[in-house]
Design an enzyme around this catalytic site. Structure first.
Site, PDB file in Angstrom:
ATOM      1  N   ASP A 100       0.876  -1.180   0.000  1.00 53.25           N
ATOM      2  CA  ASP A 100       0.000   0.000   0.000  1.00 53.25           C
ATOM      3  C   ASP A 100       0.913   1.230   0.000  1.00 53.25           C
ATOM      4  OD1 ASP A 100      -3.285  -0.062   1.314  1.00 53.25           O
ATOM      5  OD2 ASP A 100      -2.306   1.723   0.470  1.00 53.25           O
ATOM      6  N   ASP A 208      -2.914   4.864  -2.398  1.00 52.13           N
ATOM      7  CA  ASP A 208      -3.958   5.472  -1.586  1.00 52.13           C
ATOM      8  C   ASP A 208      -4.329   6.844  -2.147  1.00 52.13           C
ATOM      9  OD1 ASP A 208      -4.468   6.946   1.516  1.00 52.13           O
ATOM     10  OD2 ASP A 208      -5.449   5.067   0.948  1.00 52.13           O
ATOM     11  N   GLU A 267      -6.343   4.138  -5.997  1.00 53.00           N
ATOM     12  CA  GLU A 267      -7.638   4.330  -5.336  1.00 53.00           C
ATOM     13  C   GLU A 267      -8.060   5.758  -5.647  1.00 53.00           C
ATOM     14  OE1 GLU A 267      -9.661   4.597  -0.894  1.00 53.00           O
ATOM     15  OE2 GLU A 267      -7.733   5.508  -1.394  1.00 53.00           O
ATOM     16  N   HIS A 339     -11.342  -2.409   3.208  1.00 48.90           N
ATOM     17  CA  HIS A 339     -11.281  -2.080   4.645  1.00 48.90           C
ATOM     18  C   HIS A 339     -12.018  -0.789   4.976  1.00 48.90           C
ATOM     19  CE1 HIS A 339      -8.325   0.186   2.548  1.00 48.90           C
ATOM     20  NE2 HIS A 339      -8.228   1.004   3.573  1.00 48.90           N
ATOM     21  N   ASP A 340     -12.577  -0.118   3.936  1.00 44.79           N
ATOM     22  CA  ASP A 340     -13.333   1.125   4.148  1.00 44.79           C
ATOM     23  C   ASP A 340     -14.831   0.947   3.932  1.00 44.79           C
ATOM     24  OD1 ASP A 340     -10.782   3.106   2.458  1.00 44.79           O
ATOM     25  OD2 ASP A 340     -10.998   2.595   4.583  1.00 44.79           O
TER      26      ASP A 340
HETATM   27  O1  TEU Z   1      -9.439   5.959   1.700  1.00 37.94           O
HETATM   28  C1  TEU Z   1      -9.813   7.103   1.008  1.00 37.94           C
HETATM   29  C2  TEU Z   1     -11.255   7.272   1.031  1.00 37.94           C
HETATM   30  O2  TEU Z   1     -11.814   7.793   0.166  1.00 37.94           O
HETATM   31  C3  TEU Z   1     -11.928   6.799   2.202  1.00 37.94           C
HETATM   32  O3  TEU Z   1     -11.648   7.647   3.202  1.00 37.94           O
HETATM   33  C4  TEU Z   1     -13.373   6.789   2.040  1.00 37.94           C
HETATM   34  O4  TEU Z   1     -13.861   7.946   1.568  1.00 37.94           O
HETATM   35  C5  TEU Z   1     -14.020   6.606   3.301  1.00 37.94           C
HETATM   36  O5  TEU Z   1     -13.340   5.766   4.072  1.00 37.94           O
HETATM   37  C6  TEU Z   1     -15.318   6.009   3.022  1.00 37.94           C
HETATM   38  O6  TEU Z   1     -15.958   6.010   4.152  1.00 37.94           O
HETATM   39  C7  TEU Z   1      -8.058   5.753   1.830  1.00 37.94           C
HETATM   40  C8  TEU Z   1      -7.846   4.508   2.664  1.00 37.94           C
HETATM   41  O7  TEU Z   1      -8.413   3.418   1.996  1.00 37.94           O
HETATM   42  C9  TEU Z   1      -8.505   4.750   4.008  1.00 37.94           C
HETATM   43  O8  TEU Z   1      -8.471   3.611   4.820  1.00 37.94           O
HETATM   44  C10 TEU Z   1      -7.773   5.890   4.688  1.00 37.94           C
HETATM   45  O9  TEU Z   1      -8.447   6.208   5.856  1.00 37.94           O
HETATM   46  C11 TEU Z   1      -7.724   7.113   3.786  1.00 37.94           C
HETATM   47  O10 TEU Z   1      -7.412   6.830   2.437  1.00 37.94           O
HETATM   48  C12 TEU Z   1      -6.632   8.054   4.249  1.00 37.94           C
HETATM   49  O11 TEU Z   1      -5.389   7.440   4.041  1.00 37.94           O
END
Ligand code: TEU
Ligand code: CA
Length: 570
Positions: A100, A208, A267, A339-340
């Site tokens: 990542d 990310d 992403e 994971h989000d």
């Molecule tokens: O996620 C980016 C992102 O868009 C997420 O924050 C999303 O909008 C949100 O979680 C949805 O609820 C990335 C990573 O995947 C996330 O885990 C991190 O928190 C974020 O970036 C910051 O690094």
């Protein structure tokens, strides 16, 4: 697709969230030796690539997406030697490993930011975004922030640093200051770090928020939507003015000289189909594929905490747009979970009576599309959401900050808890359910976050032993992509776009044509398609039931039934 299809068009990626995958030393937190101990399981599933969410040194303010040393492994996960052992074992099994890459921001404890914050004339001051208070305001007071943008984690995107009397930008938490990619020294340092990991043998990166690296340097305020406290900064940092230049430069500086297969996936919240075609056009050498967020936003109203019923026709239109939009140029990633996101079977399926059938259906309709599938740990078991009773059981910074700011704004705690139960990222982060032993076999110690109590029924040991399990269905879907070129490369042709419950499409690549059909409801459904007759004696490639039923000239579908038929094109 002009030249030979890239290796990843026939591959499946498995995302590991190290904190929650497998704990080898009983401290309740997953780690690298835990992953090593489960490689047989991943090999049995048949996945080709492992993507590890961040394992770098970090204060863990956002569970590792706040990095304080890009070339150090956080002791909670292990050591560089543990990582070396894992990478070697993965390669020995013919799999690849993707790291990542979190370089839109660092941790505020990263030496770069510690230096940058130390004084206004520090050589690294311009490595981040520092600005004075808004003219005519008192620094440190609400509204004095340089822009009115809202952070992803509630509150403003700027924090005042009294010692140097300036604000620094952070789109996420205040412990995640944004790097200033306008500064070529920042970019050079990132590329050097990426080459360091490639020299160690990693096979690529998941990047990310890769479309947030370029900001509109005039930093304009955003529109304040009704009911919102802060302005919408997205127009100023989503796919910003120099984003293609930065990603092309990164590719040239980091990957151009690499003489072995690698994978990059960006992403990209808010990315459009047209943007994605530019980002993933092989001729432009930016990224191989992107994560887009359209489909995972269709059951949400004004915010992720405002749940609305999914309209299947909108979901189908979104998939159709992405499938057709990247048919000739570019490439899609295919995911329901990460994971989000809360668990798809709870969100888009039925995690009660039809948990197994709907989990299989969701995988079938997604993995038979054109693109590279991403399995998030636990998807292959049909793991579900875990509604915790009390806010004290939640761990996710986004969830906890939302809870606090919603209550501060006068919201009813029961209403907020109900929204959190549906949408919290912690739904994806409960420990992997390996077996029926204490803590689902994830750890011999007290897990960092609660285990879903349904582990007694939903666990890997049971799934491996059951030939009709969700796991075995995933294993067959992953294999289909390797054995049938039509699955990886066939043209996509949507069907029944306006049908409210049936999702159906064709895939076509001579000599094969496929019919994929799925009933997204708990009620029986019928489906009539033009050339129905040619499918009556077709080969059943896979189904979550025992075959398919045709009555007269239509398909009769049972609740949550899904199947894939193959015929040879005359
Ligand atoms: O996620 C980016 C992102 O868009 C997420 O924050 C999303 O909008 C949100 O979680 C949805 O609820 C990335 C990573 O995947 C996330 O885990 C991190 O928190 C974020 O970036 C910051 O690094
Ligand atoms: Ca551990």
């Amino acid at each position: 697709m002009a030249s030979d299809p890239a290796w990843w068009t026939r591959s499946t990626v498995y995302q590991i969230y190290p904190r929650s995958f497998a704990d080898s030393n009983g401290d309740g937190i997953g780690d690298l030796q835990g992953i090593v101990s489960r490689l047989d399981y991943l090999e049995a599933l048949g996945v080709d690539v492992l993507w590890l969410s961040p394992i770098y040194a970090s204060p863990q303010d956002d569970n590792g997406y706040d990095i304080s040393d890009y070339q150090g492994i956080d002791p909670v996960f292990g050591t560089l030697d543990d990582f070396g052992e894992l990478l070697a074992s993965v390669h020995q099994r013919g799999m690849k490993l993707v790291m990542d890459l979190v370089v839109n921001h660092t941790s505020d404890e990263h030496p770069w930011f510690v230096e940058s914050r130390s004084s206004r004339d520090n050589p690294k001051r311009d490595w981040y975004w520092w600005r004075p208070a808004r003219p005519g305001t008192e620094a440190g007071s609400p509204g004095a922030e340089p822009t009115n943008w809202g952070s992803f984690f509630s509150g403003p995107t700027w924090t005042y640093d009294e010692p140097t009397d300036e604000y620094y930008m952070h789109l996420f938490s205040r412990k995640q200051p944004d790097l200033n990619w306008e500064n070529p020294d920042v970019r050079a340092a990132v590329y050097e770090m990426m080459r360091w990991w490639l020299d160690r043998g990693v096979d690529g990166f998941r990047m990310d928020v890769a479309n947030m690296l370029s900001k509109d340097v005039s930093l304009p305020d955003g529109l304040v939507r009704p009911g919102f406290e802060f302005g919408d900064g997205w127009p100023s940092f989503i796919s910003g003015p120099r984003i293609h230049e930065f990603l092309a430069e990164m590719h040239a500086e980091v990957f151009a000289g690499l003489d072995r297969p690698f994978l990059t996936v960006g992403e990209m919240p808010g990315v459009t189909v047209d943007d994605a075609a530019l980002f993933t056009d092989p001729a432009r050498r930016e990224v191989d594929m992107v994560f887009q967020f359209e489909h995972v936003g269709l059951d949400r109203g004004t915010s992720k905490w405002d749940a609305v019923r999914l309209d299947l026709t909108r979901l189908k239109r979104s998939f159709n747009r992405w499938q057709l939009g990247l048919a000739d140029i570019g490439w899609n990633s295919l995911y329901w979970d990460n994971h989000d996101q809360p668990r798809a079977v709870s969100r888009f399926g039925d995690d009660g009576e039809h948990r197994v059938r709907s989990a299989k259906l969701l995988a079938t309709v997604l993995y038979l599309q054109r693109g590279t599938p991403y399995v998030y740990q636990g998807d292959e078991l049909g793991m579900t959401n875990t509604p915790f009773a009390s806010i004290d059981e939640y761990r996710d910074i986004e969830t906890l900050r939302h809870y606090r700011s919603a209550l501060a704004a006068g919201a009813d705690p029961r209403v907020v808890m109900a929204a959190i139960a549906v949408a919290s990222r912690d739904n994806a982060r409960t420990p992997m359910q390996w077996d029926t032993t204490p803590h689902a076999g994830f750890s011999t110690g007290e897990p960092w976050i609660g285990v879903n109590p349904n582990f007694v029924d939903v666990n890997a040991a049971a799934e491996l032993a059951d030939p009709s399990s969700v796991f075995q269905h995933y294993r067959r879907l992953i294999e289909l992509r390797r054995t049938h070129a039509v699955v990886a490369l066939g043209d996509y042709r949507p069907l029944l776009a306006d049908d409210p419950v049936v999702f159906a499409f064709h895939r076509r690549l001579a000599p094969d044509e496929l019919l994929v059909m799925a009933n997204f409801s708990g009620e029986p459904a019928n489906a009539s398609i033009d050339d129905v007759e040619v499918w009556r004696d077709a080969e059943l490639l896979i189904s979550n039931d025992d075959g398919f039923t045709m009555i007269d000239d239509r398909f009769a579908l049972r609740p949550w039934e899904a199947f894939v038929l193959r015929r040879t094109i005359p």
